[in-house]
Structures are given as structure tokens and as C-alpha cells.
Design a protein around this motif. Structure first.
Motif, short mmCIF file in Angstrom:
data_model
loop_
_atom_site.label_atom_id
_atom_site.label_comp_id
_atom_site.label_asym_id
_atom_site.label_seq_id
_atom_site.Cartn_x
_atom_site.Cartn_y
_atom_site.Cartn_z
N CYS A 159 -14.77 -14.69 -27.63
CA CYS A 159 -15.78 -15.80 -27.70
C CYS A 159 -15.87 -16.54 -28.94
O CYS A 159 -16.61 -17.49 -28.97
N CYS A 210 -15.77 -20.50 -29.05
CA CYS A 210 -16.06 -20.85 -27.74
C CYS A 210 -15.45 -22.01 -27.40
O CYS A 210 -15.31 -22.74 -26.16
N PHE A 248 -15.26 -11.46 -31.04
CA PHE A 248 -16.68 -11.59 -30.90
C PHE A 248 -16.61 -11.81 -29.24
O PHE A 248 -15.93 -12.47 -28.71
N GLN A 249 -17.58 -10.85 -28.56
CA GLN A 249 -17.72 -11.00 -27.22
C GLN A 249 -19.19 -11.13 -26.73
O GLN A 249 -20.01 -10.39 -27.35
N HIS A 250 -19.38 -12.08 -26.24
CA HIS A 250 -20.72 -12.34 -25.76
C HIS A 250 -20.95 -12.20 -24.05
O HIS A 250 -20.73 -12.95 -23.35
N LYS A 251 -21.02 -10.91 -24.00
CA LYS A 251 -20.76 -10.30 -22.27
C LYS A 251 -22.15 -10.90 -21.69
O LYS A 251 -22.06 -10.66 -20.38
N GLU A 252 -23.25 -11.26 -22.36
CA GLU A 252 -24.26 -11.56 -21.51
C GLU A 252 -24.45 -13.19 -21.18
O GLU A 252 -25.40 -13.53 -20.62
N CYS A 253 -23.27 -13.73 -21.79
CA CYS A 253 -23.31 -15.24 -21.55
C CYS A 253 -23.08 -15.54 -19.87
O CYS A 253 -22.29 -14.85 -19.19
#
Length: 101
Positions: free
Chosen positions: A41, A44, A20-25
Motif C-alpha cells: 500500500c 496507494c 506497507f500494508q493498511h489492512k484496516e483500509c
């Protein structure tokens, strides 16, 4: 066979649930990496942090005795899922010891 059932026959790293990637973090990626496209992520907050020196990651301790994992990518690799899950028995054992105190 439905797509969900097929997941039982794949390695975790071949399934979408293991990455999972939370690129908007605001902090993405939170650790320096040459391959941000492979930054995972999912963990985390690293579950292995509590293992202290037994976590096997790239950590150090600050002058105040706080564990600094800012150079560690162990939980953030594309293939990290199986490794982290494979260490859950150690975490469970540690949790059991804490319950005894």
C-alpha cells in the motif's frame, strides 16, 4: 552497528520502509490479487499515473478518456519500491516541463 545504519547496506526490498500494508483500509486490497499478503500500500496513489502511456502498467482508457488502472499491480507488488523510485527521474523531468508552461 545500529539497525538504522545496517539499512544502508541492504536492498530496499529487504527494509521495512519499502513495504506497507493498511489492512484496516476499507478498500484493502484495492486491486484484485491472488496474493493479498504481498500487496504493498506504500504507493496507494501511483506516482507513475501521470506518465500516461509511458507508465508501463496494465491500464486502459475509459470511453471518457480517463486512465483506468484498476487491473494494474505495478506499484503494489512486494518488490515495487525500487522500480517506482527508479522512475522518479522521468517524473522529475515531466514536472520540469510543466513548470515551463
Amino acid at each position: 552497528m545500529s539497525e538504522n545504519k545496517e539499512a544502508f547496506y541492504k536492498k530496499p526490498e529487504e527494509c521495512k520502509y519499502s513495504f506497507f500494508q493498511h489492512k484496516e483500509c476499507e478498500f484493502f486490497p484495492c486491486h484484485k490479487t491472488d496474493k493479498p499478503e504481498d500487496f504493498n500500500c506504500l504507493f496507494c496513489y501511483c506516482p507513475l499515473y501521470t506518465l500516461g502511456k509511458k507508465c508501463k502498467g496494465n491500464y486502459s482508457y475509459t470511453e471518457n478518456g480517463i486512465k483506468d488502472c484498476s487491473r494494474c499491480l505495478v506499484p503494489h507488488g512486494r518488490g515495487s519500491y525500487s522500480y517506482i523510485i527508479g522512475r522518479f527521474s522521468e517524473l522529475s523531468e515531466l514536472a520540469g516541463k510543466n513548470d515551463m508552461e
